[in-house]
Scaffold this motif. Structure first.
Motif, PDB file in Angstrom:
ATOM      1  N   GLN A 122      -5.655  14.492  69.001  1.00 32.50           N
ATOM      2  CA  GLN A 122      -5.128  13.160  68.245  1.00 32.50           C
ATOM      3  C   GLN A 122      -6.162  12.219  67.979  1.00 32.50           C
ATOM      4  O   GLN A 122      -6.162  11.671  66.707  1.00 32.50           O
ATOM      5  CB  GLN A 122      -4.241  12.611  69.422  1.00 32.50           C
ATOM      6  CG  GLN A 122      -3.550  11.436  68.604  1.00 32.50           C
ATOM      7  CD  GLN A 122      -2.375  10.787  69.674  1.00 32.50           C
ATOM      8  OE1 GLN A 122      -2.121  11.319  70.736  1.00 32.50           O
ATOM      9  NE2 GLN A 122      -1.499   9.976  69.140  1.00 32.50           N
ATOM     10  N   ARG A 125      -8.424  13.530  64.573  1.00 30.52           N
ATOM     11  CA  ARG A 125      -7.849  13.736  63.323  1.00 30.52           C
ATOM     12  C   ARG A 125      -7.085  12.451  62.693  1.00 30.52           C
ATOM     13  O   ARG A 125      -6.355  11.653  63.335  1.00 30.52           O
ATOM     14  CB  ARG A 125      -6.790  14.870  63.333  1.00 30.52           C
ATOM     15  CG  ARG A 125      -7.240  16.222  64.074  1.00 30.52           C
ATOM     16  CD  ARG A 125      -6.204  17.127  64.054  1.00 30.52           C
ATOM     17  NE  ARG A 125      -6.293  17.741  62.445  1.00 30.52           N
ATOM     18  CZ  ARG A 125      -5.485  18.819  62.523  1.00 30.52           C
ATOM     19  NH1 ARG A 125      -5.182  19.613  63.147  1.00 30.52           N
ATOM     20  NH2 ARG A 125      -5.530  19.278  61.119  1.00 30.52           N
ATOM     21  N   HIS A 126      -7.204  12.383  61.295  1.00 27.87           N
ATOM     22  CA  HIS A 126      -6.560  11.309  60.464  1.00 27.87           C
ATOM     23  C   HIS A 126      -6.197  12.010  59.107  1.00 27.87           C
ATOM     24  O   HIS A 126      -6.585  13.140  58.882  1.00 27.87           O
ATOM     25  CB  HIS A 126      -7.731  10.392  60.059  1.00 27.87           C
ATOM     26  CG  HIS A 126      -8.275   9.585  61.231  1.00 27.87           C
ATOM     27  ND1 HIS A 126      -7.612   8.606  62.169  1.00 27.87           N
ATOM     28  CD2 HIS A 126      -9.716   9.980  62.094  1.00 27.87           C
ATOM     29  CE1 HIS A 126      -8.540   8.307  63.064  1.00 27.87           C
ATOM     30  NE2 HIS A 126      -9.493   9.112  63.109  1.00 27.87           N
ATOM     31  N   ALA A 130      -7.031   8.436  54.804  1.00 32.14           N
ATOM     32  CA  ALA A 130      -6.970   7.346  55.870  1.00 32.14           C
ATOM     33  C   ALA A 130      -8.003   6.334  55.506  1.00 32.14           C
ATOM     34  O   ALA A 130      -8.954   6.680  55.129  1.00 32.14           O
ATOM     35  CB  ALA A 130      -7.058   7.713  57.180  1.00 32.14           C
ATOM     36  N   GLN A 132      -9.978   5.042  57.755  1.00 27.58           N
ATOM     37  CA  GLN A 132     -10.846   4.874  58.787  1.00 27.58           C
ATOM     38  C   GLN A 132     -12.290   5.793  58.042  1.00 27.58           C
ATOM     39  O   GLN A 132     -13.355   5.436  58.482  1.00 27.58           O
ATOM     40  CB  GLN A 132     -10.387   5.933  59.951  1.00 27.58           C
ATOM     41  CG  GLN A 132      -9.814   5.013  60.918  1.00 27.58           C
ATOM     42  CD  GLN A 132      -8.197   5.348  60.614  1.00 27.58           C
ATOM     43  OE1 GLN A 132      -7.746   5.613  59.342  1.00 27.58           O
ATOM     44  NE2 GLN A 132      -7.285   4.894  61.667  1.00 27.58           N
ATOM     45  N   TRP A 133     -12.155   6.332  56.997  1.00 17.94           N
ATOM     46  CA  TRP A 133     -13.173   6.973  56.340  1.00 17.94           C
ATOM     47  C   TRP A 133     -14.282   5.821  55.951  1.00 17.94           C
ATOM     48  O   TRP A 133     -15.591   5.997  56.073  1.00 17.94           O
ATOM     49  CB  TRP A 133     -12.751   7.435  54.813  1.00 17.94           C
ATOM     50  CG  TRP A 133     -12.464   8.911  54.753  1.00 17.94           C
ATOM     51  CD1 TRP A 133     -11.106   9.169  54.370  1.00 17.94           C
ATOM     52  CD2 TRP A 133     -12.987  10.204  54.965  1.00 17.94           C
ATOM     53  NE1 TRP A 133     -11.041  10.450  54.273  1.00 17.94           N
ATOM     54  CE2 TRP A 133     -12.331  11.285  54.745  1.00 17.94           C
ATOM     55  CE3 TRP A 133     -14.428  10.321  55.259  1.00 17.94           C
ATOM     56  CZ2 TRP A 133     -12.747  12.441  54.610  1.00 17.94           C
ATOM     57  CZ3 TRP A 133     -14.807  11.671  55.464  1.00 17.94           C
ATOM     58  CH2 TRP A 133     -13.872  12.750  55.131  1.00 17.94           C
ATOM     59  N   VAL A 146     -14.389   5.651  65.809  1.00 17.99           N
ATOM     60  CA  VAL A 146     -13.348   6.584  64.880  1.00 17.99           C
ATOM     61  C   VAL A 146     -13.822   7.982  65.345  1.00 17.99           C
ATOM     62  O   VAL A 146     -14.936   8.514  65.206  1.00 17.99           O
ATOM     63  CB  VAL A 146     -13.654   6.327  63.404  1.00 17.99           C
ATOM     64  CG1 VAL A 146     -12.727   7.363  62.660  1.00 17.99           C
ATOM     65  CG2 VAL A 146     -13.428   4.909  63.075  1.00 17.99           C
ATOM     66  N   ALA A 205     -15.226  12.683  63.203  1.00 17.49           N
ATOM     67  CA  ALA A 205     -13.790  12.451  62.918  1.00 17.49           C
ATOM     68  C   ALA A 205     -13.392  13.557  61.901  1.00 17.49           C
ATOM     69  O   ALA A 205     -14.471  13.834  61.142  1.00 17.49           O
ATOM     70  CB  ALA A 205     -13.293  11.101  62.383  1.00 17.49           C
ATOM     71  N   TYR A 207     -10.548  14.771  58.951  1.00 14.55           N
ATOM     72  CA  TYR A 207      -9.456  14.134  57.891  1.00 14.55           C
ATOM     73  C   TYR A 207      -8.692  15.527  57.142  1.00 14.55           C
ATOM     74  O   TYR A 207      -9.439  16.322  56.740  1.00 14.55           O
ATOM     75  CB  TYR A 207     -10.134  13.365  56.807  1.00 14.55           C
ATOM     76  CG  TYR A 207     -10.766  12.040  57.667  1.00 14.55           C
ATOM     77  CD1 TYR A 207     -10.059  10.881  57.617  1.00 14.55           C
ATOM     78  CD2 TYR A 207     -12.106  12.057  58.210  1.00 14.55           C
ATOM     79  CE1 TYR A 207     -10.677   9.687  58.129  1.00 14.55           C
ATOM     80  CE2 TYR A 207     -12.555  10.900  58.847  1.00 14.55           C
ATOM     81  CZ  TYR A 207     -11.762   9.697  58.814  1.00 14.55           C
ATOM     82  OH  TYR A 207     -12.425   8.656  59.207  1.00 14.55           O
TER      83      TYR A 207
END
Length: 453
Positions: A122, A125-126, A130, A132-133, A146, A205, A207
């Protein structure tokens, strides 16, 4: 301490931004001559702190609070991409008509996911677009958290992250990225702050959902390393990229950017007087002719670093079509080295796009062209912006820029950082196919036929 060398916050001084008449000479000594004394308060006051505690301590600085506020405002802007005039150009990037997907990154990402517990998955993953990039940063203190921190993972999980890197990057690109991570560990040991700077003090992270054709990607960032990989429709995009080192070499680690610097100096040294007048924008990296604010206390001269996703960057320097054929080949070699992280044939496709815009490409240089000074260079076209900049010390004691502290950046202007232009193109094609299918079904229904399955 002179007026040109006033302390800012214990880490930065005004010397790194103050204009200076005359040349900014390179240090005659090795980088080892600039090691900060082991008992300097800059080190002793934070020695033993975890990266979280160090971050909290750094955030007490009024200078840093102002800097972080400005970066946060930039982060909250809607993404448009780097441009020269504030207006993104459409239709610069397209997907291959006959994609040949590479399954290796997907397979490696799925292997990593299989090793994580639900909470880790959890956090990792985005969605593929998103925000958050755009939360990445270069400093050793943490701005945004992140994904997962490598130093907080089990050994097999760290190995699996490196498996994703290895599967996604070219062998030489992988060596450069991991080399920068290793040099960060060297720096942590040199100043005895291994909990702040080590070869695992990075965030990773994921995506989207790993897939042969559907858009997805990953992000790795931390001190002197930020890499963004996107796979969409058979194309790979690796941008933005921020790679650097302080020091950028040791006895055990060859210089990270020696080939790029050598090629750049060969090109700069080959310029005739008329070309030089066009290419050399400033005679030194701290030229008094620079406008106020051109040199940033954190970024120094580079303009395409963290939180600069929407920056307006006017062209500078000499147009590529004013260079000779041999000089254009050297310029292309610098661009190719900036694209080194891409596997073949992905790198070839990126260079083909570069070639298509040679007539709009500029080469800019700050500093002497004979290697006697630190320098800054930029290649800029509608589809690539690549920089190399020599910096003053943060953890080393050189107050002025030196060749042993290097920052490099790579961007794809007009909206293809993070692969966004190609992701948008993929979605447009998907929407068009769905619309065509609906129209065919509607015509079939009118004829009394059955919709296509």
């Amino acid at each position: 301490m002179s007026q040109q060398d006033q302390d800012i916050d214990g880490y930065f001084t005004t010397a790194r931004t103050a204009a200076r008449t005359g040349a900014v000479e390179l240090p005659a000594d090795s980088w080892t001559a600039y090691l900060v004394d082991h008992e300097d308060p800059m080190l002793t006051e934070v020695r033993g702190l975890t990266y979280r505690e160090f971050t909290d301590r750094r955030r007490e600085s009024p200078f840093l609070q102002g800097l972080l506020a400005s970066w946060q405002a930039l982060y909250e802007e809607p993404f448009t991409g780097v441009t020269t005039d504030g207006t993104p150009r459409p239709d610069l990037y397209d997907l291959p008509a006959e994609p040949e997907p590479d399954p290796a990154p997907q397979t490696a990402a799925e292997a990593l996911l299989a090793l994580l517990d639900p909470g880790q998955r959890q956090a990792l993953r985005h969605p593929v677009t998103a925000p958050q990039w755009r939360a990445w940063s270069n400093p050793e203190f943490v701005i945004h958290r992140v994904g997962l921190r490598l130093e907080e993972l089990a050994e097999e999980q760290v190995a699996a992250v490196h498996g994703v890197l290895r599967a996604s990057l070219s062998p030489e690109g992988h060596a450069r990225v991991t080399g920068a991570m290793e040099l960060n560990g060297v720096l942590g040991r040199l100043v005895d702050l291994p909990l702040v700077m080590n070869d695992r003090s990075y965030w990773f992270a994921l995506y989207g959902t790993p897939d042969p054709l559907e858009p997805w990607g990953w992000q790795l960032f931390g001190h002197h390393v930020a890499v963004h990989f996107v796979s969409v429709g058979g194309r790979h995009v690796i941008a933005p990229v921020f790679l650097g080192g302080e020091p950028a070499l040791t006895e055990d680690h060859p210089p990270l950017f020696a080939a790029r610097e050598a090629t750049a100096l060969e090109l700069a040294g080959s310029l005739d007087a008329a070309q030089r007048a066009r290419a050399v924008v400033y005679e030194s990296v701290l030229d008094p002719a620079m406008p106020e604010g051109r040199v940033h206390p954190a970024d120094e001269r580079h303009v395409a670093g963290a939180f600069r996703d929407n920056r307006v960057i006017p062209y500078e320097g000499i147009p590529a079509d004013e260079l000779t054929e041999d000089q254009r080949a050297l310029l292309r070699a610098i661009a190719a080295d900036s694209l080194l992280l891409l596997k073949e044939p992905q790198r070839a496709a990126a260079l083909e796009l570069y070639d298509a815009h040679t007539a709009e490409t500029r080469f800019a240089w700050y500093g002497a062209t004979d290697g006697t000074q630190p320098f800054y260079l930029r290649i800029q076209s509608p589809v690539i912006l690549a920089e190399l900049d020599h910096h003053a010390g943060v953890w080393l004691g050189n107050r002025l820029p030196a060749r042993f502290h290097v920052h490099t950046t790579l961007r794809h202007p007009h909206g293809n950082d993070y692969g966004r232009a190609l992701i948008d193109r993929w979605q447009q094609q998907r929407d068009g196919q769905q619309q065509d299918g609906q129209q065919r079904d509607g015509r079939a229904a009118q004829r009394g036929g059955r919709p296509a399955s």
